[in-house]
Scaffold this motif. Structure first.
Motif, PDB file in Angstrom:
ATOM      1  N   ASP A 114       0.891  -1.227   0.082  1.00  0.00           N
ATOM      2  CA  ASP A 114      -0.066  -0.004  -0.079  1.00  0.00           C
ATOM      3  C   ASP A 114       1.022   1.024  -0.008  1.00  0.00           C
ATOM      4  O   ASP A 114       1.487   1.789   0.986  1.00  0.00           O
ATOM      5  CB  ASP A 114      -0.891   0.138   1.253  1.00  0.00           C
ATOM      6  CG  ASP A 114      -1.764   1.110   1.220  1.00  0.00           C
ATOM      7  OD1 ASP A 114      -1.757   1.870   0.447  1.00  0.00           O
ATOM      8  OD2 ASP A 114      -2.909   1.167   2.147  1.00  0.00           O
ATOM      9  N   ARG A 169       6.768  12.308  -6.643  1.00  0.00           N
ATOM     10  CA  ARG A 169       5.464  12.273  -5.801  1.00  0.00           C
ATOM     11  C   ARG A 169       4.484  11.412  -6.304  1.00  0.00           C
ATOM     12  O   ARG A 169       4.502  11.032  -7.285  1.00  0.00           O
ATOM     13  CB  ARG A 169       4.618  13.586  -5.843  1.00  0.00           C
ATOM     14  CG  ARG A 169       5.643  14.890  -5.570  1.00  0.00           C
ATOM     15  CD  ARG A 169       4.505  16.198  -5.872  1.00  0.00           C
ATOM     16  NE  ARG A 169       3.438  16.374  -5.216  1.00  0.00           N
ATOM     17  CZ  ARG A 169       2.502  16.253  -5.968  1.00  0.00           C
ATOM     18  NH1 ARG A 169       2.501  15.959  -7.269  1.00  0.00           N
ATOM     19  NH2 ARG A 169       1.287  16.136  -5.440  1.00  0.00           N
ATOM     20  N   ILE A 170       3.883  10.704  -5.405  1.00  0.00           N
ATOM     21  CA  ILE A 170       3.038   9.483  -5.717  1.00  0.00           C
ATOM     22  C   ILE A 170       2.018  10.007  -6.772  1.00  0.00           C
ATOM     23  O   ILE A 170       1.991   9.187  -7.994  1.00  0.00           O
ATOM     24  CB  ILE A 170       2.055   8.785  -4.625  1.00  0.00           C
ATOM     25  CG1 ILE A 170       3.462   8.320  -3.575  1.00  0.00           C
ATOM     26  CG2 ILE A 170       1.162   7.879  -4.862  1.00  0.00           C
ATOM     27  CD1 ILE A 170       2.534   7.667  -2.195  1.00  0.00           C
ATOM     28  N   ASP A 171       1.631  10.956  -6.713  1.00  0.00           N
ATOM     29  CA  ASP A 171       0.377  11.385  -7.991  1.00  0.00           C
ATOM     30  C   ASP A 171       1.157  11.611  -9.153  1.00  0.00           C
ATOM     31  O   ASP A 171       0.332  11.704 -10.177  1.00  0.00           O
ATOM     32  CB  ASP A 171      -0.318  12.513  -7.269  1.00  0.00           C
ATOM     33  CG  ASP A 171      -1.072  12.386  -6.139  1.00  0.00           C
ATOM     34  OD1 ASP A 171      -1.501  11.203  -5.875  1.00  0.00           O
ATOM     35  OD2 ASP A 171      -1.290  13.407  -5.169  1.00  0.00           O
ATOM     36  N   ARG A 214       0.264   4.527  -0.329  1.00  0.00           N
ATOM     37  CA  ARG A 214      -0.373   5.619   0.590  1.00  0.00           C
ATOM     38  C   ARG A 214      -0.136   5.299   2.190  1.00  0.00           C
ATOM     39  O   ARG A 214       0.121   6.354   2.661  1.00  0.00           O
ATOM     40  CB  ARG A 214      -1.817   5.716   0.100  1.00  0.00           C
ATOM     41  CG  ARG A 214      -2.128   5.920  -1.317  1.00  0.00           C
ATOM     42  CD  ARG A 214      -1.949   7.342  -1.682  1.00  0.00           C
ATOM     43  NE  ARG A 214      -2.202   7.532  -3.009  1.00  0.00           N
ATOM     44  CZ  ARG A 214      -2.236   8.832  -3.470  1.00  0.00           C
ATOM     45  NH1 ARG A 214      -1.348   9.836  -2.781  1.00  0.00           N
ATOM     46  NH2 ARG A 214      -2.638   8.977  -4.777  1.00  0.00           N
ATOM     47  N   SER A 215       0.252   4.195   2.420  1.00  0.00           N
ATOM     48  CA  SER A 215       0.532   4.061   3.766  1.00  0.00           C
ATOM     49  C   SER A 215       1.962   4.312   4.263  1.00  0.00           C
ATOM     50  O   SER A 215       2.274   4.282   5.412  1.00  0.00           O
ATOM     51  CB  SER A 215       0.187   2.229   4.152  1.00  0.00           C
ATOM     52  OG  SER A 215       1.357   1.476   3.814  1.00  0.00           O
ATOM     53  N   ASP A 260      -0.051   0.620  -6.231  1.00  0.00           N
ATOM     54  CA  ASP A 260       0.323  -0.393  -5.303  1.00  0.00           C
ATOM     55  C   ASP A 260       0.919  -1.474  -6.237  1.00  0.00           C
ATOM     56  O   ASP A 260       0.363  -1.793  -7.407  1.00  0.00           O
ATOM     57  CB  ASP A 260      -0.776  -0.927  -4.792  1.00  0.00           C
ATOM     58  CG  ASP A 260      -1.529   0.056  -3.754  1.00  0.00           C
ATOM     59  OD1 ASP A 260      -0.840   1.157  -3.341  1.00  0.00           O
ATOM     60  OD2 ASP A 260      -2.600  -0.185  -3.335  1.00  0.00           O
ATOM     61  N   TYR A 303       7.109   7.219   0.415  1.00  0.00           N
ATOM     62  CA  TYR A 303       7.386   6.388  -1.074  1.00  0.00           C
ATOM     63  C   TYR A 303       7.797   7.351  -2.120  1.00  0.00           C
ATOM     64  O   TYR A 303       6.884   8.387  -1.998  1.00  0.00           O
ATOM     65  CB  TYR A 303       5.994   5.538  -1.096  1.00  0.00           C
ATOM     66  CG  TYR A 303       6.083   4.673  -2.538  1.00  0.00           C
ATOM     67  CD1 TYR A 303       6.724   3.794  -2.625  1.00  0.00           C
ATOM     68  CD2 TYR A 303       5.457   5.188  -3.906  1.00  0.00           C
ATOM     69  CE1 TYR A 303       6.994   2.977  -3.766  1.00  0.00           C
ATOM     70  CE2 TYR A 303       5.359   4.385  -4.847  1.00  0.00           C
ATOM     71  CZ  TYR A 303       6.277   3.283  -4.905  1.00  0.00           C
ATOM     72  OH  TYR A 303       6.366   2.492  -5.984  1.00  0.00           O
ATOM     73  N   ASP A 360      -4.940   1.395  -4.724  1.00  0.00           N
ATOM     74  CA  ASP A 360      -4.531   2.472  -5.616  1.00  0.00           C
ATOM     75  C   ASP A 360      -3.730   1.902  -6.816  1.00  0.00           C
ATOM     76  O   ASP A 360      -2.987   0.874  -6.690  1.00  0.00           O
ATOM     77  CB  ASP A 360      -3.498   2.997  -4.795  1.00  0.00           C
ATOM     78  CG  ASP A 360      -2.876   4.487  -5.390  1.00  0.00           C
ATOM     79  OD1 ASP A 360      -2.238   4.323  -6.433  1.00  0.00           O
ATOM     80  OD2 ASP A 360      -3.452   5.382  -5.110  1.00  0.00           O
ATOM     81  N   PRO A 375       4.459   7.341   3.716  1.00  0.00           N
ATOM     82  CA  PRO A 375       4.799   8.471   3.362  1.00  0.00           C
ATOM     83  C   PRO A 375       6.061   9.029   2.521  1.00  0.00           C
ATOM     84  O   PRO A 375       5.882   9.723   1.925  1.00  0.00           O
ATOM     85  CB  PRO A 375       4.622   9.314   4.889  1.00  0.00           C
ATOM     86  CG  PRO A 375       3.830   8.594   5.608  1.00  0.00           C
ATOM     87  CD  PRO A 375       4.264   7.220   5.245  1.00  0.00           C
TER      88      PRO A 375
END
Length: 474
Positions: free
Chosen positions: A148, A162-164, A150-151, A182, A155, A179, A153
């Motif tokens: 995960d 950035r994840i997005d 998003r779990s 993932d 990552y 997501d 920070p």
């Protein structure tokens, strides 16, 4: 030691400070054994072999781990296309890879773990991540388990993303993901399309590990939860190394202190790969040059520099190495024996301590060879012996010592080896003839005895001395 390396995580050159004084733990991502290795594949192995040799020469006790991925989507697909069992394909390609490493004098790792032999460690690590809330089993009945993102920070910290801004992970069916970024830790067995032999029991049903969890589990098994250097090709930075670091640190393990990545060998500006159809398989390249010359070609470029492969550049590198080799042969003939490897010159040490600056290190070897050639007319002496020993010592650190038994495997090396022997014997015969002309018959006889002790017969003919191997029919 004041070794500095470029750490791709911090994007800066940093002093190497090991976790334990005098120790160095290095983990390098090896290959997925799905097909024959090409020049681009083995560059990473050569580059990190140089790192290992330099750390060892600098006094470190090196634990060097290089894994093998012997279960993977690509292996299953390639085996099915060829009507073979996946493990048969993986085993045969691993043997081809070993031959390529041997041909380029890549030292065997301290341990070479295979993914299929470490599934229990992977299951344990996945269990830790689930318990900490960083992984979950898919609810679609697939048997997949995902990390995960998003779990966690942090990552994206390795590649500074950035994840997005990241694309969706392509390593599993997205339907069971929370997501799209993932990534798979465990892949449930697909009964309709995958062989039963490619599945292991797990708490989530039969399946196999995801690619990223393999390296985390194997690195930590052999080097512990924290180790010094993690290396691999630059193409592994994302997603593979990003995911490795995230899952290991999310499980509470510090993981690698430094990250090193070698650049590609390209053809026509593109990464050398099987999909492009521009692969240059090692046996084919070694029909043109010797393994030692191919290694010299790779070592002459900085490990972080992209190399545009061409046979013209390879031939130029081979010619340059033969000049070094020619000096070694001539100097050895005068000295009378190959001396032990000596200390590297200051410029070589400075270059290697500066992020493995092999181009400058090779230039330093050429300069010492240039000085050595000036000493040759003076004959054997301490200066020549010391110069030759230094050249051999530097070549040894780069894995290029001409007398290394690794280069005596026959095949493409036979012609050059025969030439080397011819030059060495010719030099001794010239010394013998000079001694005879000077009526120093004791020295002439001593040289003859030394040649005969090496299994070489001499015949004095009207046109000069001729030699042959003792017992040879030629």
């Amino acid at each position: 030691m004041n070794f500095r390396l470029y750490d791709t995580a911090s994007r800066a050159v940093r002093d190497f400070v090991p976790l334990e004084e005098g120790q160095a733990g290095v983990y390098v991502c090896g290959l997925t054994v799905q097909s024959e290795p090409h020049v681009g594949h083995v560059r990473s192995a050569v580059n990190f072999d140089v790192l290992r040799r330099w750390l060892t020469a600098s006094g470190y006790d090196v634990q060097f781990i290089r894994n093998v991925t012997d279960i993977d989507d690509k292996i299953l697909i390639k085996a099915a296309e060829n009507g073979r069992h996946w493990y048969n394909l993986a085993y045969s390609m691993k043997r081809e890879l070993d031959k390529a490493y041997d041909a380029l004098n890549v030292l065997p790792p301290t341990y070479e773990p295979g993914a299929t032999g470490h599934v229990p460690e992977m299951l344990e690590l996945i269990g830790e991540l689930i318990a900490r809330g960083h992984a979950y089993a898919a609810e679609d009945g697939s048997g997949d388990v995902y990390f995960d993102v998003r779990s966690w920070p942090s990552y994206g910290e390795l590649t500074h993303q950035r994840i997005d801004d990241m694309e969706a992970a392509q390593d599993a069916d997205p339907r069971g993901k929370r997501d799209p970024r993932d990534f798979a830790l465990w892949k449930g067995w697909k009964k309709e399309s995958e062989p039963e032999t490619a599945a292991w029991p797990s708490p989530w049903g039969p399946g196999r590990p995801g690619w990223h969890i393999e390296c985390s589990a194997m690195a930590e098994k052999y080097l512990g939860p924290a180790f010094d250097i993690h290396g691999g090709g630059v193409d592994l930075r994302f997603p593979h190394h990003e995911n490795e670091q995230a899952q290991s640190r999310a499980a509470g393990h510090p993981f690698a202190s430094y990250w090193m990545h070698n650049a590609w060998i390209t053809t026509a500006g593109e990464k050398m790969s099987k999909s492009l159809g521009n692969s240059l398989l090692i046996p084919n390249v070694l029909e043109r040059v010797r393994g030692i010359e191919l290694r010299f070609y790779m070592v002459s470029a900085h490990y972080r520099s992209h190399v545009e492969f061409s046979y013209e550049a390879l031939d130029e590198a081979a010619t340059a190495f033969r000049r070094i080799e020619g000096y070694v042969e001539r100097a050895t003939a005068l000295v009378g024996e190959l001396p032990e490897s000596g200390p590297a010159c200051a410029d070589f040490v400075q270059a290697m301590d500066d992020d493995l600056g092999t181009p400058a290190a090779v230039a330093a070897i050429h300069e010492v060879v240039h000085e050595g050639n000036k000493l040759l007319p003076g004959g054997a002496g301490p200066a020549l012996r010391g110069n030759l020993a230094s050249v051999l010592g530097m070549l040894d650190i780069l894995g290029l010592h001409p007398a290394d038994p690794a280069w005596r495997s026959g095949g493409a090396a036979d012609e050059r080896l025969g030439h080397a022997v011819d030059v060495l014997v010719a030099g001794l015969l010239e010394q013998r003839e000079a001694a005879r002309q000077g009526k120093d018959f004791a020295t002439a006889d001593a040289i003859r005895d030394r040649i005969k002790a090496a299994g070489i017969e001499i015949e004095d003919t009207p046109s000069g001395p001729a030699w042959s191997l003792a017992g040879s029919d030629d």
